[in-house]
Structure formats: structure tokens, C-alpha cells
Design a protein around this motif. Structure first.
Motif, PDB file in Angstrom:
ATOM      1  N   TYR A 107       0.837  -1.201   0.000  1.00  0.00           N
ATOM      2  CA  TYR A 107       0.000   0.000   0.000  1.00  0.00           C
ATOM      3  C   TYR A 107       0.874   1.253   0.000  1.00  0.00           C
ATOM      4  O   TYR A 107       2.006   1.240   0.499  1.00  0.00           O
ATOM      5  N   ASP A 108       0.320   2.339  -0.546  1.00  0.00           N
ATOM      6  CA  ASP A 108       1.064   3.599  -0.538  1.00  0.00           C
ATOM      7  C   ASP A 108       0.827   4.325   0.785  1.00  0.00           C
ATOM      8  O   ASP A 108       0.147   3.832   1.689  1.00  0.00           O
ATOM      9  N   GLU A 109       1.358   5.540   0.910  1.00  0.00           N
ATOM     10  CA  GLU A 109       1.289   6.272   2.173  1.00  0.00           C
ATOM     11  C   GLU A 109      -0.133   6.671   2.541  1.00  0.00           C
ATOM     12  O   GLU A 109      -0.428   6.954   3.704  1.00  0.00           O
ATOM     13  N   GLN A 110      -1.025   6.701   1.554  1.00  0.00           N
ATOM     14  CA  GLN A 110      -2.422   7.017   1.823  1.00  0.00           C
ATOM     15  C   GLN A 110      -3.262   5.766   2.084  1.00  0.00           C
ATOM     16  O   GLN A 110      -4.480   5.838   2.221  1.00  0.00           O
ATOM     17  N   GLY A 111      -2.606   4.599   2.141  1.00  0.00           N
ATOM     18  CA  GLY A 111      -3.319   3.357   2.389  1.00  0.00           C
ATOM     19  C   GLY A 111      -3.996   2.773   1.167  1.00  0.00           C
ATOM     20  O   GLY A 111      -4.821   1.863   1.289  1.00  0.00           O
ATOM     21  N   ARG A 112      -3.636   3.264  -0.006  1.00  0.00           N
ATOM     22  CA  ARG A 112      -4.219   2.728  -1.240  1.00  0.00           C
ATOM     23  C   ARG A 112      -3.368   1.569  -1.750  1.00  0.00           C
ATOM     24  O   ARG A 112      -2.132   1.633  -1.709  1.00  0.00           O
ATOM     25  N   PRO A 113      -4.003   0.499  -2.243  1.00  0.00           N
ATOM     26  CA  PRO A 113      -3.227  -0.631  -2.750  1.00  0.00           C
ATOM     27  C   PRO A 113      -2.403  -0.230  -3.963  1.00  0.00           C
ATOM     28  O   PRO A 113      -2.802   0.644  -4.748  1.00  0.00           O
ATOM     29  N   ARG A 114      -1.234  -0.827  -4.103  1.00  0.00           N
ATOM     30  CA  ARG A 114      -0.415  -0.567  -5.283  1.00  0.00           C
ATOM     31  C   ARG A 114      -1.232  -0.877  -6.529  1.00  0.00           C
ATOM     32  O   ARG A 114      -1.951  -1.870  -6.581  1.00  0.00           O
ATOM     33  N   PRO A 115      -1.158  -0.065  -7.554  1.00  0.00           N
ATOM     34  CA  PRO A 115      -2.028  -0.222  -8.725  1.00  0.00           C
ATOM     35  C   PRO A 115      -1.632  -1.410  -9.587  1.00  0.00           C
ATOM     36  O   PRO A 115      -0.514  -1.941  -9.501  1.00  0.00           O
ATOM     37  N   VAL A 116      -2.556  -1.813 -10.428  1.00  0.00           N
ATOM     38  CA  VAL A 116      -2.274  -2.855 -11.428  1.00  0.00           C
ATOM     39  C   VAL A 116      -1.096  -2.405 -12.288  1.00  0.00           C
ATOM     40  O   VAL A 116      -1.046  -1.261 -12.742  1.00  0.00           O
ATOM     41  N   GLY A 117      -0.145  -3.274 -12.475  1.00  0.00           N
ATOM     42  CA  GLY A 117       1.029  -2.952 -13.274  1.00  0.00           C
ATOM     43  C   GLY A 117       2.180  -2.373 -12.487  1.00  0.00           C
ATOM     44  O   GLY A 117       3.279  -2.206 -13.037  1.00  0.00           O
ATOM     45  N   HIS A 118       1.958  -2.061 -11.206  1.00  0.00           N
ATOM     46  CA  HIS A 118       3.044  -1.549 -10.369  1.00  0.00           C
ATOM     47  C   HIS A 118       4.160  -2.584 -10.270  1.00  0.00           C
ATOM     48  O   HIS A 118       3.908  -3.761 -10.051  1.00  0.00           O
ATOM     49  N   LEU A 119       5.401  -2.153 -10.426  1.00  0.00           N
ATOM     50  CA  LEU A 119       6.543  -3.058 -10.307  1.00  0.00           C
ATOM     51  C   LEU A 119       6.855  -3.244  -8.828  1.00  0.00           C
ATOM     52  O   LEU A 119       7.371  -2.342  -8.166  1.00  0.00           O
ATOM     53  N   LEU A 120       6.543  -4.417  -8.327  1.00  0.00           N
ATOM     54  CA  LEU A 120       6.703  -4.698  -6.905  1.00  0.00           C
ATOM     55  C   LEU A 120       7.964  -5.531  -6.677  1.00  0.00           C
ATOM     56  O   LEU A 120       8.095  -6.639  -7.207  1.00  0.00           O
ATOM     57  N   LYS A 121       8.888  -4.989  -5.906  1.00  0.00           N
ATOM     58  CA  LYS A 121      10.101  -5.718  -5.533  1.00  0.00           C
ATOM     59  C   LYS A 121       9.985  -6.157  -4.071  1.00  0.00           C
ATOM     60  O   LYS A 121       9.378  -5.472  -3.254  1.00  0.00           O
ATOM     61  N   ASN A 122      10.598  -7.294  -3.765  1.00  0.00           N
ATOM     62  CA  ASN A 122      10.522  -7.818  -2.406  1.00  0.00           C
ATOM     63  C   ASN A 122      11.915  -8.289  -1.989  1.00  0.00           C
ATOM     64  O   ASN A 122      12.228  -9.489  -2.009  1.00  0.00           O
ATOM     65  N   PRO A 123      12.785  -7.345  -1.619  1.00  0.00           N
ATOM     66  CA  PRO A 123      14.178  -7.715  -1.300  1.00  0.00           C
ATOM     67  C   PRO A 123      14.307  -8.633  -0.092  1.00  0.00           C
ATOM     68  O   PRO A 123      15.211  -9.473  -0.044  1.00  0.00           O
ATOM     69  N   ALA A 124      13.438  -8.504   0.889  1.00  0.00           N
ATOM     70  CA  ALA A 124      13.519  -9.382   2.059  1.00  0.00           C
ATOM     71  C   ALA A 124      13.231 -10.826   1.664  1.00  0.00           C
ATOM     72  O   ALA A 124      13.939 -11.748   2.097  1.00  0.00           O
TER      73      ALA A 124
END
Length: 608
Positions: free
Chosen positions: A219-236
Motif C-alpha cells: 500500500y502507498d502512504e495514503q493506504g491505497r493498494p499498489r495499482p495494477v502494473g506496479h513493479l513490486l520488488k521484495n528484497p527481504a
């Protein structure tokens, strides 16, 4: 792959709510009230449908819930890996791209055909050693609602997925273990595009936002879910996967990863009893596959307890067979007829009554008459089939196979949730059917970074809520599936391998997500393809239906008013609901293989 537009469907008819579920319904809200009344809970909301063509291949095939995961399995098979190798690669990618359903923090049941024998690998989670039968009781002595129990550390069981996959690979793997984790590590580091389904499910989630690891990831800082197509990385997650690649299961069950899991569970606002010692002590199990003959030609092999899937599935199929009077036209205009649905759902009520009475972890609870196959005995099922009459029984009581003594109380209805299913056949004809889970959508809503200090991580399960929240019945007798330390909760997961009895060759690999509805989804697919002669995709596409020993449940929009009216005339309480199956299956054909993926989710099939 372009997803169909999101389609939100409302229930068109309220269910009659069972008094025994009143507390659950108050806390869960209207949608969950409908689910509980029917004895079902959808692990994930509906996010539209997209027609699937079915896929013909000649040599091998991979079927799974996300195209990126399928691609990982395909790469491994092309590199010379076998079906198990490919399944490991697929599952590790699913942990990244389909976090709501399965992952490192959960468990799985694996059915494996090595070309000579069927193996059943149990990676089901276990209750922490400090857990007690009273774990989910409130101060007033009454059980929590599922809604109260799911979110937080109390619901987290010891994960089993990684240990089980590592153990199976040591015996049956072909490519080196680190090679199998490379696709998931690459995607976690480089990022993947959020799919429409994941975005929609994040949109309907609140508790996940509050987790200090998961909230900023999704989610972004406003609590909105990341949009469709957002490049999501998960380093952990990438770092944790690297530790597992280098050290095997020890990279997960010992050291910083295990320490962080225990810290987050015990340090949660609603803490649970899981410890590092529980993680260190976890061991996967090899179990004896449970196989049964059906329609003379087929040998159907599935998972024994602690899964209820195979027993309940085969009780339904063999009760129908024992009934011996199937309607002359089981299909009307390509859909199950009123008369056939009546027989099927009555058989389901009988089977689910036995499920509630008897099935639990076999290390803690004895099988009726000392043998789980007593529930599939021909004479017993003939006796049960005779109970099916012209009018619905509405709710069945458990039977007594071989006059088994009943020493437990039946488990009351309570929602069960999630999962993901993988079916794979390799070029040598070896096969996997594996169903994995973290239970509810997004599990306990606790994310661990594995002690890496990096962004992201993996979600922890809420499998403890697959135990009965009430440890005993109204009569004071203990419930077979109550919480006990070290125990594995009852499951509905039904990874299934089917063989042709004429030549012993593998005929099909099939399974589905969906809580207790998994049993009906797999049954529908087997009946449609092997009894009614549909191709596999047509069988998967059939509208869903079933009963959990309560109302008759039909897929929303799947059946017309005449079917509903006809069932009601036979005494059925009918509920329409979004039965969001996620079936994946592969069937042998004269030219090779034919794979099917459920139109209700994002899965595909790929092969050569």
C-alpha cells in the motif's frame, strides 16, 4: 495475459442462519454470515472470469495459478528438471506473486508419481507445543469467532512447506536445489507487475495495511493498494530465498529467519505461542496414499488424514455409485440436472457428516474401526446411499462404519479458507499434484522479513483456525479436530492423481483451492471428464455446486431459476454464492496431454 474486468456480484437471496453460528455471524458481517450459514467461506473474493481455451501439449505440461509461476516451472522442465523440481520452482514464485494464497509461511500436501509408485508428502503445519485445547476460548469460556481468531499471532502454526519440499527433493529431485529457487529470487529482486486479481484482493483488505512489513509493501502512504502494473520488488523475500537456497531447510527453520518468525508471532498485539524451538523441531511426514477404485476403470489416489479431502471426495463419488440409479440425463443443456444435483448434494451431506465426526490428525485420533478405509467400505456406503430419498434430508448424521464406537463430538460448522494448486507432468510421465496454503487470504496478516531488516518478506499462516475453535461438544465429548500441541489441523486440500486400471498409467493430475469446497470442485472435474465425457476444460468450466451438510450451494449465476425452483420443490434450502474455484488439471490424451485452468482465476497451462 489480459484479465477480464472485475465483476462484483451480490448475493440474491439471504440464507437462514443457524443458531449455533450466531456469534460467528455477528462478528463476521453479512458476507461472512452467508458463508457460515452454508458451511463455506471463500478464501478469496471473486475478481471476474476469463475464458480459458484448454492447452494441448505433447511431452509435458505445467498448470498453476499465475503465469509467472507457470513460466518458472516450464523453465525448469526445459532445463532437464523433473516434475518435482518444477513444482518447487512454481511454488517459490507463487509465494511472491500470489501471497494471499500460499508461501513460505504455510504448508502443503504433495502427491508425487515417480513412474513406479505414488508418494504422499505431508508438509502440513503443526500446533506449537505450548498450544492447548483452550487456545481459542474467551474468558467467558465460549469459543472466539473465526473473525476474532484469524488476525494475529494466536492463529500461526509452525510452517511446513519449506521442510517438506526440501525433504522430497533430497529423495526425488533431479536438478540442484539452488537452481530451483533462481526464478523466484530473480523476480523478487527485479520485481513483478501486480496483477488485477492481487490488486483487487488488496483493495478489500484492511488488517494487512496495519502490519509494519506488509503495509508499506502493498500500500502507498495514503493506504491505497499498489495499482495494477506496479513493479513490486521484495528484497527481504529474495534474501530469505537465498538463505534457503544455500542452506536448505535450515535456512528457514534455524537462525535469523526462525528467530524473526517467533519474534513477530510472540510480539504481536495478539500474541501466539509459536517459538524458535517449534520451528527447529518441525518434521515433514511421509504418509500412505489413500487410493480407491471408481467406475471400474479408474484408480483415484489422494491424501489421507489429516486431510479430509480424499475420504470425503471418494465417499461422495462411491455413494453415488452405490446408489445405482443415476438420472437418465444427468446433464440438461450442458449443466447438471435437478435430479442429479439432488443425488449429489444428498451424498455430500452424508459424507460431510462423517467428516465432521471422524477426521483429524491420525497421530492423535484413531480411525473409525481402526482403518480410514472403513469409511469407503462398499457395504457401508451402500447402507448410507439407501438414506437418500425423494426429498432432501437437509442435514445428515454421521454413520458408524463397522459399528465403530463414537467417542468424539462432531465439529460444529466454521469457515475454512484458502490455498493454491499446482499440477505438473514431465516428459517421462512423472507427475505432481500439490496443494499449498496459508489458510485465509493473506493468512494471519503478519509478515516476516526473516531478520534481514529489508523491505517486504513473506506472510505467516493462520492454520490454527483450521482446528475446531471449540475443544468439546455440547455433550462434553472432545472434538477430534481440537487443538493439541504438535497436532496437524484437519484440511480439505485434495491433490489428486488418477490412474487407468487397464494399464496402470497416469491419467490425470488435478486439484483446487477453496476451503471445504475444494472437495466439490475436484469431484465436479472428475465426474465431468471421466464420467460424462467432457474435455477437461469443459469439466472445469462447469458451474460449481455442493453441500456441506447444510444448504445446497450453487454458483451465483451458474444455474437458472428452473433449477433453483426444482431443488426447492425437493426440500432443498438453496443458496447462490460466488464459488471461486481455482482448478488446475492435466489429463492424458492419445496425443500427449491436455491441461485446463479455471476461468475464475489467473492461472494458465504451458508445455511442449
Amino acid at each position: 495475459m489480459t484479465a477480464a474486468p472485475v465483476r462484483l456480484v451480490r448475493l440474491v437471496r439471504p440464507a437462514v442462519l443457524a443458531a449455533a453460528l450466531a456469534q460467528l455471524l455477528i462478528a463476521a458481517g453479512p458476507a461472512r454470515a452467508q458463508e457460515a450459514a452454508a458451511g463455506i467461506a471463500m478464501p478469496e473474493a471473486a475478481t471476474g472470469q476469463q475464458a480459458k481455451p484448454g492447452w494441448a501439449t505433447r511431452h509435458f505440461a505445467v498448470a498453476a495459478a499465475n503465469p509467472l509461476a507457470v513460466e518458472a516451472g516450464y523453465r525448469i522442465l526445459k532445463a532437464g528438471g523433473n516434475a518435482l523440481d518444477a513444482a518447487i520452482a512454481v511454488q517459490m514464485v507463487l509465494a511472491l506473486v500470489e501471497p494471499q494464497s500460499s508461501g513460505l509461511g504455510g504448508g502443503a500436501f504433495l502427491m508425487l508419481w515417480d513412474g513406479k509408485a505414488v508418494q504422499a508428502w505431508d508438509g502440513r503445519e503443526t500446533a506449537p507445543m505450548a498450544a492447548t485445547p483452550q487456545l481459542f476460548l474467551r474468558p467467558d469460556g465460549k469459543p472466539m469467532t473465526v473473525g476474532q481468531a484469524v488476525v494475529g499471532g494466536l492463529s500461526v502454526a509452525t510452517p511446513g512447506l519449506v521442510a517438506m519440499l526440501a525433504a522430497a527433493h533430497r529423495e526425488q529431485g533431479k536438478l540442484p536445489w539452488p537452481r530451483l529457487l533462481e526464478p523466484a529470487i530473480e523476480l523478487a529482486e527485479q520485481g513483478f507487475r501486480i496483477s488485477p486479481r492481487l490488486h483487487q484482493l488488496l483493495s478489500g483488505e484492511e488488517a494487512l495495511k496495519r502490519d509494519p512489513q506488509a503495509g508499506p509493501l502493498y500500500y502507498d502512504e495514503q493506504g491505497r493498494p499498489r495499482p495494477v502494473g506496479h513493479l513490486l520488488k521484495n528484497p527481504a523475500l529474495a534474501a530469505v530465498l537465498r538463505a534457503i537456497a544455500e542452506r536448505g531447510a535450515d535456512g528457514f527453520y534455524a537462525g535469523p529467519v526462525a528467530a524473526d518468525i517467533a519474534r513477530r508471532v510472540r510480539g504481536h498485539a495478539r500474541p501466539g505461542p509459536l517459538t524458535e524451538a517449534d520451528l527447529a523441531a518441525y518434521r515433514p511426514r511421509r504418509r500412505e496414499p489413500l487410493c480407491a477404485d471408481w467406475l471400474e476403470r479408474w484408480r483415484v489416489c489422494g491424501f489421507p488424514p489429516p486431510s479430509s479431502g480424499q475420504l470425503t471426495l471418494m465417499q461422495i463419488l462411491k455413494t453415488l455409485e452405490a446408489r445405482g440409479q443415476a438420472p437418465a440425463a444427468p446433464l440438461v443443456e450442458g449443466k447438471p440436472s435437478i435430479a442429479w444435483l439432488h443425488l449429489y448434494t444428498e451424498a455430500s451431506r452424508l459424507a460431510f457428516a462423517d467428516r465432521a465426526q471422524y477426521v483429524a490428525d491420525p497421530d492423535f485420533v484413531a480411525a473409525p474401526a481402526g482403518d480410514w478405509k472403513s469409511l469407503l467400505d462398499a457395504a457401508y456406503l451402500k447402507q448410507r446411499a439407501a438414506l437418500i430419498g425423494a426429498q432432501s434430508m437437509k442435514a445428515a448424521s454421521a454413520g458408524q462404519p463397522a459399528k465403530a464406537l463414537i467417542s468424539h463430538a462432531p465439529q460444529a460448522a466454521q469457515p475454512e479458507y484458502g490455498t493454491s494448486h499446482i499440477s505438473i507432468v514431465d516428459a517421462e510421465g512423472r507427475a505432481v499434484a500439490m496443494t499449498s496454503s496459508i489458510e485465509a487470504g493473506f493468512g494471519s496478516r503478519i509478515m516476516s522479513d526473516g531478520g534481514t531488516g529489508l523491505a517486504g518478506g513473506f506472510l505467516l499462516n493462520n492454520e490454527m483456525t483450521d482446528f475446531s475453535l471449540a475443544p468439546s461438544g455440547a455433550d462434553g465429548k472432545p472434538v477430534a479436530n481440537r487443538v493439541e500441541p504438535g497436532k496437524r489441523p484437519r484440511s480439505s486440500m485434495s491433490p489428486t492423481l488418477v490412474f487407468d486400471r487397464r494399464d496402470g498409467r497416469l491419467a490425470m493430475s488435478v486439484g483446487a483451492p477453496g476451503g471445504p469446497a475444494i472437495i466439490h470442485y475436484v469431484a465436479k472435474t472428475l465426474i465431468g471428464s471421466l464420467a460424462w465425457g467432457m474435455n477437461l476444460q469443459q469439466a472445469v468450466d462447469l458451474p460449481n455446486f455442493g453441500s456441506f451438510n447444510g444448504p445446497t450451494v450453487l454458483e451465483q449465476g451458474g444455474f437458472g431459476p428452473a433449477t433453483i425452483a426444482g431443488l426447492r420443490a425437493l426440500g432443498h434450502e438453496v443458496l447462490e454464492y460466488e464459488l471461486v474455484s481455482g482448478l488446475h488439471a492435466i489429463q492424458r490424451t492419445p496425443g500427449g496431454w491436455f491441461g485446463a485452468a479455471d476461468p475464475r482465476r489467473e492461472g494458465i497451462v504451458k508445455g511442449d
